[in-house]
Design a protein around this motif. Structure first.
Motif, PDB file in Angstrom:
ATOM      1  N   GLY A  42       0.813  -1.206   0.000  1.00 42.73           N
ATOM      2  CA  GLY A  42       0.000   0.000   0.000  1.00 42.73           C
ATOM      3  C   GLY A  42       0.851   1.262   0.000  1.00 42.73           C
ATOM      4  N   ALA A  43       2.027   1.196   0.566  1.00 42.60           N
ATOM      5  CA  ALA A  43       2.908   2.359   0.593  1.00 42.60           C
ATOM      6  C   ALA A  43       3.515   2.637  -0.783  1.00 42.60           C
ATOM      7  N   ASN A  44       3.480   1.666  -1.684  1.00 39.77           N
ATOM      8  CA  ASN A  44       4.064   1.850  -3.017  1.00 39.77           C
ATOM      9  C   ASN A  44       3.084   2.389  -4.035  1.00 39.77           C
ATOM     10  N   THR A  45       1.842   2.620  -3.655  1.00 43.09           N
ATOM     11  CA  THR A  45       0.865   3.131  -4.612  1.00 43.09           C
ATOM     12  C   THR A  45       0.988   4.646  -4.714  1.00 43.09           C
ATOM     13  N   PRO A  46       0.829   5.174  -5.922  1.00 36.87           N
ATOM     14  CA  PRO A  46       0.883   6.641  -6.078  1.00 36.87           C
ATOM     15  C   PRO A  46      -0.360   7.285  -5.460  1.00 36.87           C
ATOM     16  N   HIS A  47      -0.145   8.428  -4.827  1.00 34.89           N
ATOM     17  CA  HIS A  47      -1.246   9.133  -4.152  1.00 34.89           C
ATOM     18  C   HIS A  47      -1.642  10.352  -4.956  1.00 34.89           C
ATOM     19  N   GLY A  48      -2.644  10.154  -5.842  1.00 32.49           N
ATOM     20  CA  GLY A  48      -3.234  11.260  -6.531  1.00 32.49           C
ATOM     21  C   GLY A  48      -2.546  11.662  -7.782  1.00 32.49           C
TER      22      GLY A  48
END
Length: 48
Positions: A42-48
């Motif tokens: 989950g920390a590797n997903t791009p945020h926005g």
């Protein structure tokens, strides 16, 4: 090691308790690894 065929009820109960404790420890370890994996992915997903 004791022979399961020739053990008394106290020995059988102690062995069962150790087996249950070992199984619970293994399950907790698997759950912990799963949670850490999900958090890291989950920390590797791009945020926005």
């Amino acid at each position: 090691m004791s022979d399961p065929q020739n053990e008394g009820p106290v020995d059988a109960k102690a062995r069962r308790g150790r087996n249950i404790a070992l199984a619970l420890g293994l399950v907790l370890f698997v759950v912990l690894v799963f949670i850490v994996t999900v958090v890291r992915m989950g920390a590797n997903t791009p945020h926005g």
